[in-house]
Structure formats: structure tokens, C-alpha cells
Design a protein around this motif. Structure first.
Motif, PDB file in Angstrom:
ATOM      1  N   ILE A 168      60.189 -21.433   3.329  1.00 55.64           N
ATOM      2  CA  ILE A 168      61.227 -22.254   3.949  1.00 55.64           C
ATOM      3  C   ILE A 168      60.638 -23.317   4.869  1.00 55.64           C
ATOM      4  N   THR A 169      59.611 -22.975   5.630  1.00 56.52           N
ATOM      5  CA  THR A 169      59.103 -23.871   6.673  1.00 56.52           C
ATOM      6  C   THR A 169      57.894 -24.695   6.270  1.00 56.52           C
ATOM      7  N   GLY A 170      57.174 -24.268   5.212  1.00 58.63           N
ATOM      8  CA  GLY A 170      55.923 -24.932   4.878  1.00 58.63           C
ATOM      9  C   GLY A 170      54.772 -24.493   5.759  1.00 58.63           C
ATOM     10  N   PHE A 171      55.001 -23.487   6.579  1.00 61.41           N
ATOM     11  CA  PHE A 171      54.011 -22.911   7.487  1.00 61.41           C
ATOM     12  C   PHE A 171      52.941 -22.202   6.656  1.00 61.41           C
ATOM     13  N   THR A 172      51.658 -22.381   6.978  1.00 61.48           N
ATOM     14  CA  THR A 172      50.583 -21.860   6.135  1.00 61.48           C
ATOM     15  C   THR A 172      50.014 -20.522   6.600  1.00 61.48           C
ATOM     16  N   ILE A 173      50.547 -19.959   7.686  1.00 62.43           N
ATOM     17  CA  ILE A 173      50.046 -18.680   8.194  1.00 62.43           C
ATOM     18  C   ILE A 173      50.505 -17.543   7.284  1.00 62.43           C
ATOM     19  N   ASN A 174      49.607 -16.602   7.002  1.00 61.24           N
ATOM     20  CA  ASN A 174      49.943 -15.475   6.124  1.00 61.24           C
ATOM     21  C   ASN A 174      50.845 -14.449   6.805  1.00 61.24           C
ATOM     22  N   ASP A 175      50.575 -14.126   8.073  1.00 63.03           N
ATOM     23  CA  ASP A 175      51.351 -13.107   8.778  1.00 63.03           C
ATOM     24  C   ASP A 175      52.182 -13.783   9.861  1.00 63.03           C
ATOM     25  N   THR A 176      53.301 -14.365   9.447  1.00 68.58           N
ATOM     26  CA  THR A 176      54.117 -15.166  10.368  1.00 68.58           C
ATOM     27  C   THR A 176      54.884 -14.312  11.371  1.00 68.58           C
ATOM     28  N   THR A 177      55.057 -13.021  11.086  1.00 66.58           N
ATOM     29  CA  THR A 177      55.830 -12.164  11.989  1.00 66.58           C
ATOM     30  C   THR A 177      54.948 -11.279  12.873  1.00 66.58           C
ATOM     31  N   ALA A 178      53.637 -11.469  12.823  1.00 63.19           N
ATOM     32  CA  ALA A 178      52.712 -10.623  13.589  1.00 63.19           C
ATOM     33  C   ALA A 178      53.014 -10.682  15.085  1.00 63.19           C
ATOM     34  N   GLY A 179      52.860  -9.527  15.753  1.00 65.06           N
ATOM     35  CA  GLY A 179      53.090  -9.453  17.182  1.00 65.06           C
ATOM     36  C   GLY A 179      51.845  -9.148  17.999  1.00 65.06           C
ATOM     37  N   PHE A 180      50.676  -9.301  17.384  1.00 64.76           N
ATOM     38  CA  PHE A 180      49.394  -9.042  18.056  1.00 64.76           C
ATOM     39  C   PHE A 180      48.663 -10.367  18.128  1.00 64.76           C
ATOM     40  N   LYS A 181      48.616 -10.988  19.319  1.00 67.26           N
ATOM     41  CA  LYS A 181      48.141 -12.361  19.402  1.00 67.26           C
ATOM     42  C   LYS A 181      47.411 -12.627  20.710  1.00 67.26           C
ATOM     43  N   CYS A 182      46.587 -13.671  20.666  1.00 73.40           N
ATOM     44  CA  CYS A 182      45.963 -14.227  21.863  1.00 73.40           C
ATOM     45  C   CYS A 182      46.274 -15.709  21.931  1.00 73.40           C
ATOM     46  N   TYR A 183      46.739 -16.151  23.092  1.00 73.36           N
ATOM     47  CA  TYR A 183      46.984 -17.567  23.335  1.00 73.36           C
ATOM     48  C   TYR A 183      45.993 -18.087  24.369  1.00 73.36           C
ATOM     49  N   ARG A 184      45.427 -19.247  24.109  1.00 72.20           N
ATOM     50  CA  ARG A 184      44.778 -19.953  25.206  1.00 72.20           C
ATOM     51  C   ARG A 184      45.836 -20.455  26.172  1.00 72.20           C
ATOM     52  N   ARG A 185      45.464 -20.535  27.427  1.00 73.02           N
ATOM     53  CA  ARG A 185      46.407 -20.911  28.472  1.00 73.02           C
ATOM     54  C   ARG A 185      47.142 -22.213  28.149  1.00 73.02           C
ATOM     55  N   ARG A 186      46.446 -23.181  27.632  1.00 74.09           N
ATOM     56  CA  ARG A 186      47.050 -24.504  27.431  1.00 74.09           C
ATOM     57  C   ARG A 186      48.193 -24.475  26.419  1.00 74.09           C
ATOM     58  N   VAL A 187      48.180 -23.492  25.512  1.00 77.89           N
ATOM     59  CA  VAL A 187      49.270 -23.379  24.545  1.00 77.89           C
ATOM     60  C   VAL A 187      50.570 -23.045  25.267  1.00 77.89           C
ATOM     61  N   LEU A 188      50.525 -22.050  26.136  1.00 77.72           N
ATOM     62  CA  LEU A 188      51.732 -21.618  26.829  1.00 77.72           C
ATOM     63  C   LEU A 188      52.147 -22.614  27.909  1.00 77.72           C
ATOM     64  N   GLU A 189      51.203 -23.399  28.411  1.00 76.81           N
ATOM     65  CA  GLU A 189      51.557 -24.470  29.349  1.00 76.81           C
ATOM     66  C   GLU A 189      52.270 -25.611  28.635  1.00 76.81           C
TER      67      GLU A 189
END
Length: 251
Positions: free
Chosen positions: A153-174
Motif C-alpha cells: 500500500i505505501t511503497g515502503f521497502t522495510i521487510n518488518d514494518t510492524t516490528a517493535g524492537f528499535k533504536c532511534y538516534r536522537r535527531r530522529v525523535l527531535e
């Protein structure tokens, strides 16, 4: 206290069987991580266990935010993100309390961001096949094809789009406008990844093995999947018409 540039956010509701074990497992790692538990008024005493550990062993490494009632996974993480940013952490993790996410994979997600240049690292069940243990086959298929549906539907290329185990760099959440994240359940995980992708952040999938919880009760429900199904269509619409924040310069 062991100083750390990283905080692991763990939302909880009735996780008394798991919470002390997961906290001790994370603190036993060679790489130092701090932990923030977001507890939604667990009647089983989950928060009391965390407070005991703070008071007796892990002051300044272990933290807790207590909320009144079940307010949704997405709002729990957003509260945690805001707390982490206010306290100057550089790497912010999402993780379940029930050992479905292996604490030993935390350093691998950290390395993907800190050493390999990713802005978001995803603990992916599907980047190298289907790496799920002890799930009923129906749930495996539902999760796997949910990710396929999101990609379609979205054209998003990530395989596990619903995963809940993640790391964000600070600048992403800012950069992500957290007050504009609208979904509270399963779709929250999709919306955060999709928003990071639309802004232009570098996303890396790190293969992990997902193991079904051994203790406690799953919080998954049909309503959560329904939110995700229809929410993906709205994300696609947003992708066409919404103005996303600009990608910040590397720092």
C-alpha cells in the motif's frame, strides 16, 4: 552508577513475572544501557517491583513513569521519547518486557546506529526469512502478511514494518513531530517507521529472532490489527499530501 548514552524504553501492563528479569538481563550486558519503564497502572504490582529495584540497586540507571490506566502503546512510547530527549540520551530504544526481544540484541541495534550510520535500527523478524519462535502459525502468517500489506500500500521497502524492537538516534525523535503521531496501537510502529522514511532518515534492518512470551499474557487484540489495516491507507494518503519536516544535517 554506570553512565550511558542509551535508554531502553519498556512499556508495561501486568508484567510482574518478567519485569525484574528483563531489567537484570539488560543491566548485565557489557555495554551500559539505562532503562525507563512506562507503567500504565498495572494492578499486579509491576511498578512496585521497579521502585524496589530503583531504591535498592539501580538508582540513576533505572527510571519509571507511572500513568493512570491503559492509555495505549503509542502514547506510552511518546511519553518515553519526550523524557529521553529531556534527559539528553543519544540513542533511544523500544523494547518489550516479555523477552520476545532478546536483550543480547541491544548492542547490535546500537552498533547499527552508533557505528554503521543508521538513523533507525529495526530488530527485524523478516529480513532474513521468518525468524519467529513459538508463535501460533496463524499469528505468524498474520504478522508476516501485515508487513507485506504495508509494503504494497505505501511503497515502503522495510521487510518488518510492524516490528517493535528499535533504536532511534536522537535527531530522529527531535525531527519527527511527535504530537502529530496519531495511532496508539499496532499502527503506531508502522507510522513511526513510515514517517522516518518519508523524512529521509537512513533505516537499517538487523536480523533478530523473535520468541513468543513464556510468562504473562499477550496484549494483542483484533482491534489493534484493525487500526493497523485502515491506518495504513491513511498513511498512504498522508504520504501524498502531507508536508514532512526537513531532514536535519548530520551531527
Amino acid at each position: 552508577m554506570r553512565p550511558s548514552d542509551s535508554i531502553v524504553i519498556i512499556p508495561t501492563y501486568n508484567e510482574k513475572e518478567n519485569i525484574e528479569k528483563i531489567i537484570r538481563a539488560i543491566f548485565s550486558l557489557e555495554k551500559s544501557f539505562h532503562i525507563l519503564v512506562i507503567d500504565d497502572g498495572s494492578p499486579d504490582g509491576t511498578a512496585q517491583i521497579v521502585h524496589r529495584l530503583i531504591d535498592t540497586e539501580f538508582a540513576n540507571q533505572l527510571h519509571i513513569l507511572e500513568r493512570s490506566g491503559k492509555l495505549g502503546l503509542g502514547t506510552a512510547y511518546i511519553a518515553g521519547f519526550r523524557w529521553a530527549l529531556e534527559h539528553d540520551y543519544q540513542y533511544i530504544f523500544e523494547m518489550d518486557a516479555d523477552f520476545s526481544h532478546d536483550p543480547n540484541d541491544l548492542p547490535r541495534l546500537y552498533a547499527a546506529c552508533a557505528d554503521e550510520g543508521a538513523d533507525v535500527a529495526i530488530g527485524s523478524r523478516y529480513v532474513s526469512g521468518v525468524n519467529v519462535v513459538n508463535w501460533p502459525i496463524g499469528r505468524v502468517l498474520m504478522s508476516y502478511f501485515a508487513s507485506k500489506y504495508v509494503r504494497l500500500i505505501t511503497g515502503f521497502t522495510i521487510n518488518d514494518t510492524t516490528a517493535g524492537f528499535k533504536c532511534y538516534r536522537r535527531r530522529v525523535l527531535e525531527t519527527i513531530e511527535l504530537d502529530k503521531i496519531r495511532f496508539k496501537g499496532y499502527a503506531f510502529q508502522i507510522e513511526m517507521k513510515f514517517t522516518a522514511y518519508k523524512i529521509g532518515f537512513k533505516i537499517k534492518e538487523v536480523p533478530v529472532i523473535f520468541v513468543n512470551r513464556r510468562e504473562g499474557v499477550s496484549k494483542m487484540s483484533g482491534g489493534i490489527f484493525g487500526e493497523a489495516f485502515f491506518g495504513v491507507m491513511r498513511l498512504r494518503w498522508d504520504g501524498w499530501f502531507r508536508k514532512y519536516p526537513a531532514l536535519p544535517a548530520n551531527n
